[in-house]
Structures are given as structure tokens and as C-alpha cells.
Write a protein that holds these residues in place. Structure first.
Motif, mmCIF file in Angstrom:
data_model
loop_
_atom_site.group_PDB
_atom_site.id
_atom_site.type_symbol
_atom_site.label_atom_id
_atom_site.label_comp_id
_atom_site.label_asym_id
_atom_site.label_seq_id
_atom_site.Cartn_x
_atom_site.Cartn_y
_atom_site.Cartn_z
ATOM 1 N N HIS A 1 53.748 10.741 -19.876
ATOM 2 C CA HIS A 1 54.124 10.562 -21.277
ATOM 3 C C HIS A 1 53.487 11.643 -22.131
ATOM 4 N N THR B 1 53.538 1.297 -24.793
ATOM 5 C CA THR B 1 53.531 0.380 -23.639
ATOM 6 C C THR B 1 52.147 -0.201 -23.377
ATOM 7 N N HIS C 1 51.341 7.438 -15.619
ATOM 8 C CA HIS C 1 51.496 6.061 -15.143
ATOM 9 C C HIS C 1 51.924 6.130 -13.680
ATOM 10 N N GLU D 1 56.971 3.668 -15.526
ATOM 11 C CA GLU D 1 57.207 2.506 -16.387
ATOM 12 C C GLU D 1 58.703 2.309 -16.596
ATOM 13 N N HIS E 1 49.640 11.666 -20.622
ATOM 14 C CA HIS E 1 48.923 10.850 -19.640
ATOM 15 C C HIS E 1 49.905 10.357 -18.580
HETATM 16 ZN ZN LIG Z 1 52.101 5.891 -21.395
#
Ligand SMILES: [Zn+2]
Length: 254
Positions: free
Chosen positions: A128, A207, A111, A115, A109
Motif C-alpha cells: 500500500h 484497513t 500485507h 487484503e 507498507h
Molecule cells: Zn495497508
């Protein structure tokens, strides 16, 4: 001062300095023991090995060999709009093992922005690849191995264009993918096992809730390009979904 008293005073001083030395060289193994209920931060349902972190590239001192073994079939079966992220799901049958634990490829997925930070620098996007090892016992906790891929703005990315127009417009919807339509190979143009040779590794957490602290993070050093339009299109769907960076508390990056 009598000499025996003097001697015991000296021993007292020595033991004091030994204590302060001990706290300065906290090992990551010891940090993991802090992750117990009674050490949790009041009002926050997690311990002290949280993610993401700011990775200082010059603090990677040791190159510990993590003995990574991959059985990767590169089969992606679906793309999902989960509202808070865009996710691609792997078909069963791909696995990765590291340090004696075997993880199954689950999903990847995005972000936006990144992050993890490298030397204080944010990247416009991070992907990720989440790999999962079920709990060993009935009341155990699962373990995760997450491969993080950072993106910078540049040329259009072939892998992203393979699924970008297929992402469902409505959140909480899934679109099934034909076999071979989206391949992770098109992201790296190299074998994943080769990509897995250059990384920053540390122990941290998920996270997103429940912030489980059993994650082996492998942040790849290879920064991938994607076009500003592609990154914006993903951000339009999922919004700004990066958790802010967490304190390292003496953890090592290897
Ligand atoms: Zn993630």
C-alpha cells in the motif's frame, strides 16, 4: 371499485415500484451519506464503506477519468519494522492529486497475504502506497489516496532486495536510508504515472483502526513478481496481517 379509487390505487402501485427501483440503483454518492454516526453498525466503530473488498474484474463498467497528476521525486528515507508491518517512509516533496484533492506521499507498507481479492483470488502479498491530505477544517477528517500493488510468486524483485536485509530485526525500530538506495522506480521499471493508468478504483476505508472511510483506493491491474523467499521473509517479520474482505454495499468499481 369507483374509477377515482381505481386511479389512486394504480398510482399507489406505481409509487411502490418506483421505490423498489430506487433501492436497486443506489449510487456510490448516496452510500457516502450512509457514513454517518446514526447509521453505524452497533458495537463497531465504522460505517458501510469498508476495505478491503473482493474486486470482480467484470464489474468495472465505466472508465471514469480521475485526472491524476503526479509530482514524484521517488525519495525513500527510512525502513521501519513496526511489528505488524514493514514500512518504507517517503521524504517530503512528492505529491499526487486526483479529483481536486492534493495528497502527500507518506509511506508504503506490506500485507501478507493480500487484503484485496481479484475475482475471489488472494495474492501472497500486497503493498500500500499511502498518500495523505490533511483535514480542510479544524474538526475535519483527513483524506487518503492509497495505491495498492499486488504481488505474485515469481522472480526475485529488485526493489525488495534493495531494503530486505536492512529491515530492523527488532520491532518498533527504524533504519535511515541513504538517498537513492531504495527506489520505487525499480519496482515497476516504468513511470508511476504510466502504472496509474490501469487500475480498479473504489471508495473505501483504512484497513486498520480507526478504519477511516475517506480513502480513494486505486488497486493497480499490473501484478508484480517477487520471489517466494522475499515474500516469506516479509511475512516472517509482520505475520499474517491482512484484514478480511468487507461487504461492498452497492459501491461501484470504476
Ligand atoms: Zn495497508
Amino acid at each position: 371499485m369507483p374509477s377515482s379509487l381505481m386511479l389512486s390505487f394504480l398510482f399507489f402501485l406505481l409509487s411502490l415500484s418506483a421505490c423498489s427501483l430506487k433501492t436497486q440503483t443506489t449510487e456510490p454518492e448516496k452510500i457516502s451519506h450512509i457514513n454517518k454516526e446514526n447509521y453505524m453498525i452497533p458495537g463497531i466503530n465504522h460505517g458501510l464503506i469498508q476495505s478491503p473488498i473482493n474486486i470482480l474484474s467484470n464489474e468495472k463498467h465505466e472508465t471514469k477519468n480521475h485526472q491524476i497528476t503526479l509530482h514524484f521525486q521517488d525519495e525513500i528515507k527510512a525502513v521501519e519494522n513496526l511489528g505488524h508491518t514493514v514500512q518504507l517512509d517517503f521524504s517530503k516533496g512528492s505529491s499526487i492529486s486526483s479529483d481536486g484533492i492534493n495528497y502527500e506521499f507518506k509511506q508504503m507498507h506490506f500485507h501478507t497475504p493480500s487484503e484485496h481479492l481479484i475475482d475471489g483470488m488472494t495474492f501472497p502479498m500486497e503493498m500500500h502506497i499511502v498518500n495523505y491530505a490533511p483535514p480542510a477544517t479544524k474538526n475535519g477528517i483527513p483524506h487518503y489516496l492509497v495505491i495498492a500493488v499486488l504481488f505474485k510468486m515469481g522472480n526475485e524483485n529488485e526493489f525488495i532486495s534493495e531494503f530486505l536485509t536492512l529491515i530492523p530485526k527488532q520491532s518498533n525500530n527504524t533504519v535511515k536510508l541513504e538517498k537513492g538506495r531504495v527506489k520505487l522506480h525499480d519496482l515497476f521499471h516504468d513511470d508511476l504515472s504510466n502504472e496509474m493508468k490501469n487500475y480498479y478504483h473504489y471508495r473505501g476505508s483504512l484497513t486498520t483502526p480507526p478504519y477511516t472511510e475517506t480513502v480513494n483506493w486505486f488497486v493497480l491491474k499490473h501484478i508484480i513478481e517477487a520471489s517466494p523467499e522475499q515474500i516469506r521473509a516479509i511475512n516472517d517479520i509482520e505475520g499474517d496481517n491482512a484484514r478480511h474482505i468487507q461487504t461492498i454495499y452497492g459501491r461501484h468499481i470504476d
